[in-house]
Design an enzyme around this catalytic site. Sequence first.
Site, short mmCIF file in Angstrom:
data_model
loop_
_atom_site.label_atom_id
_atom_site.label_comp_id
_atom_site.label_asym_id
_atom_site.label_seq_id
_atom_site.Cartn_x
_atom_site.Cartn_y
_atom_site.Cartn_z
N GLY A 230 0.76 -1.24 0.00
CA GLY A 230 0.00 0.00 0.00
C GLY A 230 0.79 1.28 0.00
O GLY A 230 0.32 2.30 -0.49
N ASP B 224 -4.49 1.67 11.06
CA ASP B 224 -5.84 1.35 11.49
C ASP B 224 -5.75 0.89 12.95
O ASP B 224 -5.68 1.71 13.85
CB ASP B 224 -6.39 0.26 10.55
CG ASP B 224 -7.88 0.08 10.64
OD1 ASP B 224 -8.37 -0.25 11.73
OD2 ASP B 224 -8.56 0.24 9.62
N ASN C 73 -1.85 -2.84 14.94
CA ASN C 73 -1.24 -4.15 15.18
C ASN C 73 -0.05 -4.42 14.27
O ASN C 73 1.01 -4.84 14.73
CB ASN C 73 -2.28 -5.26 15.02
CG ASN C 73 -3.29 -5.27 16.14
OD1 ASN C 73 -2.93 -5.18 17.31
ND2 ASN C 73 -4.56 -5.37 15.80
N THR C 74 -0.22 -4.21 12.97
CA THR C 74 0.86 -4.47 12.02
C THR C 74 2.06 -3.58 12.32
O THR C 74 3.19 -4.05 12.42
CB THR C 74 0.39 -4.24 10.57
OG1 THR C 74 -0.73 -5.08 10.31
CG2 THR C 74 1.49 -4.53 9.57
N LYS D 104 -6.15 6.48 11.27
CA LYS D 104 -7.51 6.32 11.80
C LYS D 104 -7.41 6.14 13.31
O LYS D 104 -7.49 5.01 13.81
CB LYS D 104 -8.19 5.08 11.21
CG LYS D 104 -8.62 5.16 9.79
CD LYS D 104 -9.44 3.91 9.48
CE LYS D 104 -9.68 3.70 8.03
NZ LYS D 104 -10.42 2.44 7.80
#
Length: 178
Positions: free
Chosen positions: A44, A103, A106-107, A131
């Site tokens: 991304g 978001d 976690n990643t 976000k």
Amino acid sequence: MKHTVEVMIPEAEIKARIAELGRQITERYKDSGSEMVLVGLLRGSFMFMADLCREVQVPHEVDFMTASSYGSGMSTTRDVKILKDLDEDIRGKDVLIVEDIIDSGNTLSKVREILGLREPKSLAICTLLDKPSRREVDVPVEFVGFSIPDEFVVGYGIDYAQRYRHLPYVGKVVLLDE
């Protein structure tokens, strides 16, 4: 699932904000005295990374990782897998992780943990989109392009089931009644 994409952040706004981020990053690292590496998280971030690295006016290397916590749908999973690791050693270098969207966190938390174990001089994060309302893990983010509401977005490198990456703007996916 039938849907349409509405423009949320136009191309011109993205370009202007990236130029400003480039100035902020340059200012922060111009007197560091250490090598700098921009680490793009694929897939991304590739468009953001390409545009950002042209705006950062301090010498830097570019490297990439692929870390995944997304499936092919619209929700995140909690599992984080490193699918492609860095090609170069980051020990003693200023490392800036470049992400498309944060978001749950976690990643990014996992990537930051992994890279931190490799003894960089410094480790910071730059994201195009944030976000904050979706955050599950507290991750420090030094450079934010845009804080956005909890909408499912695509474009400017961000996909929905591998579609829409090519859009020059960030758009929100709007579900249509069937």
